[in-house]
Design a protein around this motif. Structure first.
Motif, PDB file in Angstrom:
ATOM      1  N   ARG A   1       0.794  -1.334  -0.084  1.00 42.02           N
ATOM      2  CA  ARG A   1       0.120   0.156   0.028  1.00 42.02           C
ATOM      3  C   ARG A   1       0.834   1.083  -0.081  1.00 42.02           C
ATOM      4  O   ARG A   1       1.949   1.178   0.469  1.00 42.02           O
ATOM      5  N   GLN A   2       0.421   2.312  -0.420  1.00 38.32           N
ATOM      6  CA  GLN A   2       1.102   3.614  -0.235  1.00 38.32           C
ATOM      7  C   GLN A   2       0.854   4.299   0.690  1.00 38.32           C
ATOM      8  O   GLN A   2      -0.363   4.336   1.202  1.00 38.32           O
ATOM      9  N   THR A   3       1.565   4.833   1.389  1.00 34.23           N
ATOM     10  CA  THR A   3       1.333   5.705   2.690  1.00 34.23           C
ATOM     11  C   THR A   3       2.005   6.972   2.679  1.00 34.23           C
ATOM     12  O   THR A   3       3.185   7.102   1.886  1.00 34.23           O
ATOM     13  N   GLY A   4       1.845   7.838   3.667  1.00 33.19           N
ATOM     14  CA  GLY A   4       2.598   9.170   3.899  1.00 33.19           C
ATOM     15  C   GLY A   4       3.416   8.915   4.976  1.00 33.19           C
ATOM     16  O   GLY A   4       3.822   8.079   5.547  1.00 33.19           O
ATOM     17  N   THR A   5       4.119  10.099   5.266  1.00 35.24           N
ATOM     18  CA  THR A   5       5.070  10.095   6.286  1.00 35.24           C
ATOM     19  C   THR A   5       4.329  11.035   7.510  1.00 35.24           C
ATOM     20  O   THR A   5       5.145  11.225   8.528  1.00 35.24           O
TER      21      THR A   5
END
Length: 379
Positions: free
Chosen positions: A132-136
């Motif tokens: 999955r794509q995630t942020g910081t």
């Protein structure tokens, strides 16, 4: 044999399947591995019972387990690479079209066919590495009945309208069902055909609400994970929170509260965030609710301010702080602080200690430091 766990083994039961098919010819079409998978489930249930982990097994009605499992690649094949495709059941001579697209596809391993509310479904497990794509960023959440999910950023996600509309349909269908003749095994009375028809209609409405709720929760949790690699929640004893009220005047109020908690899906939110964060390489940390008390603790000075359910605004009781914030937003911010490792080394300290930790390793180190400090004080 019943109490000591002695008797025929799983291998001996599997060897009896050829003779079993001669007597029960309706099972002859299914492969041996499929029937062995069912026997394996029965053997697993008995082992749990003799270990004290479950109740004694009993015969199940066909509505409790109406289906079968293919434990390996024999007798079936998924003719698909992810989007749509076909499911081929070679032992039954069926080729069924698949609908939809899998988010992550891999090598199919098992297939389970089951019957629910008048429809047949197939559940296929595949061997893959989901990502999955995630942020910081980091964020805290707080679950409630009025606003389903409250974020530490101040955003509130309300309960969807389909839940309220679905309850109205369930109420109408339940009223129609009560007017029909129900089954009564003690009096040897069978349910009327109209009762069976209305029962199917009620199950259909309830299943639709459950699917809508699950779909909505998947979308909400996916949006949260897509922008934050660290998510702070709270430990909730949903089973205890939704326990029936004792005899008293507030029995109906407690039943309504239980319904509101189950409508939001408190128990499912944590599970979804846990595995989705793991797929994205992030972390979902639950704060100890009973010890931390996020609804009463101030997110600025960490002071406890007792509140009732009617108090919807947090006003810090510390005269040097005076922090004022929405109750749910403040609780979400407290959960975020705990998840980031900014919790104080002792709960009676004046200000939370500031660190730049953002990993489970650093969070574990902070907790061990806190435990050592408490042990030294007790000595």
């Amino acid at each position: 044999m019943k109490t000591r766990g002695t008797g025929d083994s799983l291998a001996e039961f599997n060897n009896c399947l050829p003779e079993f098919k001669k007597v029960w010819t309706e099972y002859a079409e299914l492969g041996s591995h499929t029937l062995q998978a069912t026997l394996k489930r029965v053997d697993f249930t008995y082992k749990r019972f003799f270990k004290g982990l479950g109740k004694y097994p009993k015969f199940k009605a066909k509505r409790r387990y109406s289906g079968w499992t293919y434990p390996d690649k024999a007798s079936w094949k998924a003719l698909s690479n992810g989007p749509n495709g076909y499911l081929e059941l070679r032992d039954l001579g069926l080729k069924i079209q698949m609908r939809g697209q899998a988010r992550t596809w891999g090598t199919p391993t098992t297939c389970t066919i089951f019957f629910r509310n008048g429809l047949w479904y197939a559940s296929i497990t595949v061997q893959c590495n989901p990502t999955r794509q995630t942020g910081t960023g980091s964020i805290g959440i707080d679950l409630g009945c009025k606003d389903a999910v409250t974020l530490s950023t101040g955003e509130k996600i309300a309960k969807p309208d389909f839940i309220k509309e679905g309850h109205k349909k369930v109420k109408v269908a339940s009223k129609r069902l009560r007017r029909k003749r129900p089954p009564n095994r003690n009096k040897k009375v069978k349910g009327s055909r109209r009762w069976k028809k209305e029962r199917k209609q009620l199950s259909k409405v309830q299943s639709k609400i459950a699917r809508q709720r699950e779909n909505w929760l998947h979308k909400v949790t996916s949006d949260i994970v897509s922008g934050n690699s660290l998510i702070g929640g709270e430990q909730l004893n949903v089973k205890g929170m939704t326990r029936k009220a004792k005899k008293g005047k507030r029995k109906k109020q407690k039943a309504g509260l239980n319904r509101s908690i189950l409508d939001v899906g408190f128990g499912l939110v944590g599970d979804l965030l846990t595995y989705k964060s793991a797929e994205a390489g992030g972390f979902y940390v639950e704060s100890p609710t009973r010890m931390l008390k996020p609804t009463q603790r101030c997110a600025k000075c960490w002071e406890l301010t007792p509140k009732s359910l009617a108090d919807r605004v947090h006003v810090c009781s510390n005269p040097d702080c005076g922090h004022t914030e929405d109750r749910d937003i403040n609780a979400a911010q407290v959960n975020e602080i705990w998840a980031r490792g900014l919790e104080r080394t002792s709960l009676d300290a004046e200000l939370p200690s500031s660190t730049d930790c953002g990993s489970m390793k650093q969070l574990g180190a902070r907790k061990r430091q806190k435990q050592r400090l408490q042990q030294s004080k007790s000595l």
